[in-house]
Structure formats: C-alpha cells, structure tokens
Design a protein around this motif. Sequence first.
Motif, PDB file in Angstrom:
ATOM      1  N   VAL A  52       0.786  -1.516   0.183  1.00  0.00           N
ATOM      2  CA  VAL A  52      -0.281   0.381  -0.291  1.00  0.00           C
ATOM      3  C   VAL A  52       1.086   1.443   0.249  1.00  0.00           C
ATOM      4  O   VAL A  52       0.624   2.398  -0.588  1.00  0.00           O
ATOM      5  CB  VAL A  52      -1.037  -0.106   0.946  1.00  0.00           C
ATOM      6  N   GLU A  53       1.814   1.197   0.819  1.00  0.00           N
ATOM      7  CA  GLU A  53       2.496   2.742   0.935  1.00  0.00           C
ATOM      8  C   GLU A  53       3.386   3.031  -0.862  1.00  0.00           C
ATOM      9  O   GLU A  53       3.434   3.516  -0.494  1.00  0.00           O
ATOM     10  CB  GLU A  53       4.191   1.724   1.904  1.00  0.00           C
ATOM     11  N   THR A  54       3.246   2.073  -2.025  1.00  0.00           N
ATOM     12  CA  THR A  54       4.079   1.943  -2.836  1.00  0.00           C
ATOM     13  C   THR A  54       3.185   2.546  -4.480  1.00  0.00           C
ATOM     14  O   THR A  54       3.659   3.239  -5.012  1.00  0.00           O
ATOM     15  CB  THR A  54       4.977   0.689  -3.106  1.00  0.00           C
ATOM     16  N   ILE A  55       1.601   3.152  -3.723  1.00  0.00           N
ATOM     17  CA  ILE A  55       1.076   3.418  -4.492  1.00  0.00           C
ATOM     18  C   ILE A  55       0.937   5.058  -4.959  1.00  0.00           C
ATOM     19  O   ILE A  55       1.152   5.436  -4.260  1.00  0.00           O
ATOM     20  CB  ILE A  55      -0.863   2.884  -3.903  1.00  0.00           C
ATOM     21  N   GLU A  56       0.770   4.918  -6.018  1.00  0.00           N
ATOM     22  CA  GLU A  56       1.470   6.230  -7.054  1.00  0.00           C
ATOM     23  C   GLU A  56       0.478   6.823  -8.216  1.00  0.00           C
ATOM     24  O   GLU A  56       0.555   5.780  -8.548  1.00  0.00           O
ATOM     25  CB  GLU A  56       2.928   6.295  -7.179  1.00  0.00           C
ATOM     26  N   ILE A  57      -0.271   7.416  -7.842  1.00  0.00           N
ATOM     27  CA  ILE A  57      -0.998   7.882  -9.382  1.00  0.00           C
ATOM     28  C   ILE A  57      -1.084   9.725  -9.823  1.00  0.00           C
ATOM     29  O   ILE A  57      -0.656  10.339  -9.078  1.00  0.00           O
ATOM     30  CB  ILE A  57      -2.733   8.049  -8.437  1.00  0.00           C
ATOM     31  N   ALA A  58      -0.710   9.133 -11.293  1.00  0.00           N
ATOM     32  CA  ALA A  58      -0.398  10.679 -11.529  1.00  0.00           C
ATOM     33  C   ALA A  58      -1.563  10.490 -12.858  1.00  0.00           C
ATOM     34  O   ALA A  58      -1.971   9.912 -13.318  1.00  0.00           O
ATOM     35  CB  ALA A  58       0.944  10.310 -12.770  1.00  0.00           C
ATOM     36  N   LEU A  59      -2.538  11.988 -12.587  1.00  0.00           N
ATOM     37  CA  LEU A  59      -2.940  12.985 -13.599  1.00  0.00           C
ATOM     38  C   LEU A  59      -2.691  13.517 -14.073  1.00  0.00           C
ATOM     39  O   LEU A  59      -2.650  15.123 -13.641  1.00  0.00           O
ATOM     40  CB  LEU A  59      -3.989  13.094 -13.227  1.00  0.00           C
ATOM     41  N   GLY A  60      -2.226  13.880 -15.511  1.00  0.00           N
ATOM     42  CA  GLY A  60      -1.051  14.515 -16.555  1.00  0.00           C
ATOM     43  C   GLY A  60      -0.046  15.051 -15.411  1.00  0.00           C
ATOM     44  O   GLY A  60       0.619  14.307 -14.812  1.00  0.00           O
ATOM     45  N   ARG A  62      -0.444  16.369 -12.442  1.00  0.00           N
ATOM     46  CA  ARG A  62      -0.446  15.855 -11.054  1.00  0.00           C
ATOM     47  C   ARG A  62      -0.575  15.516 -10.411  1.00  0.00           C
ATOM     48  O   ARG A  62      -0.193  13.725 -10.769  1.00  0.00           O
ATOM     49  CB  ARG A  62      -2.499  16.343 -11.070  1.00  0.00           C
ATOM     50  N   THR A  63      -0.530  14.430  -8.777  1.00  0.00           N
ATOM     51  CA  THR A  63      -0.346  13.407  -8.042  1.00  0.00           C
ATOM     52  C   THR A  63      -1.553  13.498  -7.308  1.00  0.00           C
ATOM     53  O   THR A  63      -1.878  14.115  -6.634  1.00  0.00           O
ATOM     54  CB  THR A  63       1.284  13.623  -7.125  1.00  0.00           C
ATOM     55  N   LEU A  64      -1.955  12.120  -7.504  1.00  0.00           N
ATOM     56  CA  LEU A  64      -3.300  11.842  -6.596  1.00  0.00           C
ATOM     57  C   LEU A  64      -2.992  11.377  -5.722  1.00  0.00           C
ATOM     58  O   LEU A  64      -2.824  10.690  -4.952  1.00  0.00           O
ATOM     59  CB  LEU A  64      -4.474  11.742  -8.066  1.00  0.00           C
ATOM     60  N   VAL A  65      -4.046  11.070  -4.440  1.00  0.00           N
ATOM     61  CA  VAL A  65      -3.632  10.057  -3.265  1.00  0.00           C
ATOM     62  C   VAL A  65      -4.912   9.643  -3.083  1.00  0.00           C
ATOM     63  O   VAL A  65      -6.130   9.659  -2.946  1.00  0.00           O
ATOM     64  CB  VAL A  65      -3.816  11.915  -1.974  1.00  0.00           C
ATOM     65  N   PRO A  66      -4.336   8.295  -3.005  1.00  0.00           N
ATOM     66  CA  PRO A  66      -5.833   7.037  -3.166  1.00  0.00           C
ATOM     67  C   PRO A  66      -5.656   6.781  -1.713  1.00  0.00           C
ATOM     68  O   PRO A  66      -4.900   7.165  -0.731  1.00  0.00           O
ATOM     69  CB  PRO A  66      -4.882   6.143  -4.046  1.00  0.00           C
ATOM     70  N   ILE A  67      -7.138   6.514  -1.672  1.00  0.00           N
ATOM     71  CA  ILE A  67      -7.216   5.294  -0.143  1.00  0.00           C
ATOM     72  C   ILE A  67      -7.903   4.009  -0.078  1.00  0.00           C
ATOM     73  O   ILE A  67      -7.822   3.753  -1.188  1.00  0.00           O
ATOM     74  CB  ILE A  67      -9.020   5.940   0.324  1.00  0.00           C
ATOM     75  N   TYR A  74      -9.640   4.303  -3.780  1.00  0.00           N
ATOM     76  CA  TYR A  74     -11.300   5.407  -4.271  1.00  0.00           C
ATOM     77  C   TYR A  74     -10.182   6.644  -4.088  1.00  0.00           C
ATOM     78  O   TYR A  74      -8.861   6.853  -3.420  1.00  0.00           O
ATOM     79  CB  TYR A  74     -11.365   5.266  -2.953  1.00  0.00           C
ATOM     80  N   VAL A  75     -10.505   7.469  -5.733  1.00  0.00           N
ATOM     81  CA  VAL A  75      -9.558   8.252  -5.569  1.00  0.00           C
ATOM     82  C   VAL A  75     -10.589   9.362  -6.009  1.00  0.00           C
ATOM     83  O   VAL A  75     -10.818   9.178  -7.039  1.00  0.00           O
ATOM     84  CB  VAL A  75      -8.444   7.971  -6.960  1.00  0.00           C
ATOM     85  N   ILE A  76     -10.253  10.736  -5.760  1.00  0.00           N
ATOM     86  CA  ILE A  76     -11.265  11.906  -6.289  1.00  0.00           C
ATOM     87  C   ILE A  76      -9.940  12.579  -6.808  1.00  0.00           C
ATOM     88  O   ILE A  76      -8.980  12.739  -6.393  1.00  0.00           O
ATOM     89  CB  ILE A  76     -11.091  12.751  -4.925  1.00  0.00           C
ATOM     90  N   SER A  77     -11.157  12.489  -8.344  1.00  0.00           N
ATOM     91  CA  SER A  77      -9.690  13.708  -9.374  1.00  0.00           C
ATOM     92  C   SER A  77     -10.797  15.271  -9.709  1.00  0.00           C
ATOM     93  O   SER A  77     -11.127  15.065  -9.538  1.00  0.00           O
ATOM     94  CB  SER A  77      -9.535  12.866 -10.464  1.00  0.00           C
ATOM     95  N   PRO A  78      -9.167  15.979  -9.799  1.00  0.00           N
ATOM     96  CA  PRO A  78     -10.097  17.180  -9.615  1.00  0.00           C
ATOM     97  C   PRO A  78     -10.442  17.482 -11.508  1.00  0.00           C
ATOM     98  O   PRO A  78     -11.496  18.176 -11.476  1.00  0.00           O
ATOM     99  CB  PRO A  78      -8.732  18.891  -9.248  1.00  0.00           C
ATOM    100  N   GLU A  79     -10.067  16.851 -11.808  1.00  0.00           N
ATOM    101  CA  GLU A  79     -10.499  16.682 -13.369  1.00  0.00           C
ATOM    102  C   GLU A  79     -10.711  15.254 -14.779  1.00  0.00           C
ATOM    103  O   GLU A  79     -10.032  14.290 -13.284  1.00  0.00           O
ATOM    104  CB  GLU A  79      -9.566  17.808 -14.068  1.00  0.00           C
ATOM    105  N   ALA A  80     -10.733  15.705 -15.428  1.00  0.00           N
ATOM    106  CA  ALA A  80     -11.471  14.517 -16.289  1.00  0.00           C
ATOM    107  C   ALA A  80     -10.199  14.415 -16.558  1.00  0.00           C
ATOM    108  O   ALA A  80      -9.007  14.601 -17.232  1.00  0.00           O
ATOM    109  CB  ALA A  80     -12.037  14.052 -17.222  1.00  0.00           C
ATOM    110  N   GLY A  81      -9.577  12.808 -16.737  1.00  0.00           N
ATOM    111  CA  GLY A  81      -8.490  12.640 -17.307  1.00  0.00           C
ATOM    112  C   GLY A  81      -7.647  10.793 -18.283  1.00  0.00           C
ATOM    113  O   GLY A  81      -8.080  10.124 -17.091  1.00  0.00           O
ATOM    114  N   THR A  82      -6.906  11.132 -18.429  1.00  0.00           N
ATOM    115  CA  THR A  82      -5.406   9.588 -18.759  1.00  0.00           C
ATOM    116  C   THR A  82      -5.339   9.148 -17.374  1.00  0.00           C
ATOM    117  O   THR A  82      -3.672  10.064 -16.786  1.00  0.00           O
ATOM    118  CB  THR A  82      -5.329   9.110 -19.322  1.00  0.00           C
TER     119      THR A  82
END
Length: 139
Positions: A52-60, A62-67, A74-82
């Motif tokens: 779990v500690e190694t999970i990273e999410i990139a959107l453009g 931005r780095t997003l914080v997952p649960i 579960y990830v809240i994204s400020p915008e749509a994208g890949t």
Amino acid sequence: MFRLLLLMLLVVLQIVSGVEIHIDEYGVATVKIVTAFNEGLNVVDLPVDPIVETIEIALGNRTLVPIYEEGKLYVISPEAGTATITYLANISAEGGVLVLRVNSNTTVKLVLSPAACLLYTSDAADELDGVDLGGRRII
C-alpha cells in the motif's frame, strides 16, 4: 449516424484500461495501470494486491492521493483524464514458493527482465546439491 458511431467509439476508448506487471532481475514486481478517470470520485479494482505504501497515481502533472481498501482504490480527481497508477506488488510465500496472484479477469501484460530466470525443479531435486539442465549444472 456516422457522428454518433464515432462518438461512441471515442467514449469506449477512454474507458479501456491497460495493466502491465514488470518483474526485474531481483524478482521485484511493479504493477502499472493506465485508465481513464472522471472528475470526482473514481473507484479502481486492483488486479494484484499492492504494498500500500508504494501506490502512486499521476494524472497529467498532478499526483493524486488514493485511499485503499480491500482490493479497491478510491481516488478523487479534480479533472477528467488518463491516470497512471503504479505500485509494488505484494508477493507472498506459500510452501516455499513465491506467488503473485492476479485477482481479476483483466488481461495483464507480463514483462520479465532479460536477467530474470524462471526455474522449476521437481521435489526429487530438493535432495540434490544442484540441478542438471542438459549438460549444465546449476548449484
């Protein structure tokens, strides 16, 4: 009619996910998932249990914080994208064997380092001090 068909095709392409598991020469398995995110809450079923500690999410850029909870992100994204999700796979040892489980019916691309060696021997070879591979002996 043609425009409607083209629009439907574009929508389908946005939701297609790709999953790759890279295993390096040390046996470390890194999972990479590419998927479409919508603005707001996104839920992703992970195909392989993470460390779990190694999970990273990139959107453009931005780095997003997952649960993470019970195989889902579960990830809240400020915008749509890949989005690109990467993490180290949690590999377990069962009966002296390292096991990597894929928990879904998702097609997974497995990429092995050229330096990785997958070796299987029978239980009878456990009593020996090496394994004979057609003239080459591994000790």
